[in-house]
Design a protein around this motif. Structure first.
Motif, mmCIF file in Angstrom:
data_model
loop_
_atom_site.group_PDB
_atom_site.id
_atom_site.type_symbol
_atom_site.label_atom_id
_atom_site.label_comp_id
_atom_site.label_asym_id
_atom_site.label_seq_id
_atom_site.Cartn_x
_atom_site.Cartn_y
_atom_site.Cartn_z
ATOM 1 N N SER A 134 0.837 -1.207 0.000
ATOM 2 C CA SER A 134 0.000 0.000 0.000
ATOM 3 C C SER A 134 0.867 1.249 0.000
ATOM 4 O O SER A 134 1.782 1.382 0.828
ATOM 5 C CB SER A 134 -0.904 0.025 1.242
ATOM 6 N N TRP A 135 0.571 2.156 -0.948
ATOM 7 C CA TRP A 135 1.219 3.461 -0.929
ATOM 8 C C TRP A 135 0.869 4.139 0.389
ATOM 9 O O TRP A 135 -0.249 3.990 0.894
ATOM 10 C CB TRP A 135 0.690 4.350 -2.056
ATOM 11 N N VAL A 136 1.806 4.904 0.956
ATOM 12 C CA VAL A 136 1.539 5.714 2.138
ATOM 13 C C VAL A 136 1.950 7.154 1.841
ATOM 14 O O VAL A 136 2.679 7.415 0.874
ATOM 15 C CB VAL A 136 2.258 5.190 3.405
ATOM 16 N N LYS A 137 1.480 8.084 2.673
ATOM 17 C CA LYS A 137 1.803 9.508 2.482
ATOM 18 C C LYS A 137 3.319 9.667 2.460
ATOM 19 O O LYS A 137 4.007 9.283 3.381
ATOM 20 C CB LYS A 137 1.187 10.320 3.609
ATOM 21 N N THR A 138 3.804 10.228 1.381
ATOM 22 C CA THR A 138 5.243 10.373 1.171
ATOM 23 C C THR A 138 5.725 11.732 1.655
ATOM 24 O O THR A 138 5.128 12.754 1.311
ATOM 25 C CB THR A 138 5.565 10.195 -0.334
ATOM 26 N N PHE B 131 5.936 3.120 -0.062
ATOM 27 C CA PHE B 131 4.853 2.182 0.176
ATOM 28 C C PHE B 131 5.300 1.188 1.238
ATOM 29 O O PHE B 131 6.498 1.084 1.542
ATOM 30 C CB PHE B 131 4.418 1.474 -1.113
ATOM 31 N N CYS B 132 4.344 0.482 1.804
ATOM 32 C CA CYS B 132 4.633 -0.462 2.887
ATOM 33 C C CYS B 132 3.938 -1.789 2.626
ATOM 34 O O CYS B 132 2.954 -1.867 1.893
ATOM 35 C CB CYS B 132 4.125 0.084 4.220
ATOM 36 N N ASP B 133 4.456 -2.820 3.290
ATOM 37 C CA ASP B 133 3.787 -4.112 3.313
ATOM 38 C C ASP B 133 4.281 -4.907 4.511
ATOM 39 O O ASP B 133 5.128 -4.442 5.272
ATOM 40 C CB ASP B 133 3.960 -4.888 2.004
#
Length: 187
Positions: free
Chosen positions: A141-145, A157-159
């Protein structure tokens, strides 16, 4: 249904779905009671319910994760096991989308989140969500950069793999079928 207002039928269906999910996932919101959440939802502006409906319709399975004593708001996150299916194959933002010359995705994460009336999870919020369960074991999932990374053309992004939360980077213009985004909404 008008643009940002649900019909009574959709509203009742949404509240029923949210109640059922709330009861099934008590570990996400220990100490909170549905009747209080429901009262807040029923008093909320129509655009908040519309945004929750958008989260639901795109596969996010929104649920309450906390209550902010200071603001008096409940915080909803997308709690689907994997990144929401209706929000995948998106580059990070409009700038990245416009920069692509070929094979443009249909939309960007930031544009879609804004249209839905939700906020993109930050890395910190993503980690808070992962403390409540195991999410994105097959997707990401993309997260606020942070601005300093975005100014250089990247996005994060994270997982969750190997029982560990990973934070990665890509060009903001990249997109993948297994990468979407998770959002939050305060009600």
């Amino acid at each position: 249904m008008s643009k940002k207002e649900l019909s009574p039928e959709y509203r009742d269906e949404l509240l029923s779905t949210l109640k059922e999910r709330f009861e099934e996932n008590r570990n996400l919101h220990e100490g909170l009671e549905w009747k209080e959440v429901q009262a807040k939802l029923e008093a909320a502006s129509t655009d908040k319910l519309w945004s929750l409906h958008q989260m639901e319709e795109t596969g996010g399975e929104p649920d309450v994760v906390s209550y902010d004593q200071e603001s008096g708001e409940y915080l909803f996150y997308d709690c689907s096991a994997e990144s929401p299916t209706g929000r995948r194959s998106l580059c990070y933002d409009r700038e990245a989308l416009d920069a692509r010359k070929k094979n443009k995705p249909e939309n960007s994460v930031m544009d879609m989140a804004a249209a839905m009336g939700i906020e993109l999870l930050t890395e910190e919020q993503y980690r808070e969500l992962q403390a409540l369960g195991e999410f994105d074991k097959k997707t990401s999932s993309w997260v606020k950069t942070p601005d300093n990374i975005r100014k250089l053309g990247g996005a994060i992004f994270c997982d969750r793999r190997y029982n560990t939360i990973f934070v990665y980077h890509n060009g903001a213009d990249s997109y993948y079928a297994a990468r979407g985004f998770r959002g939050s909404l305060r009600v």
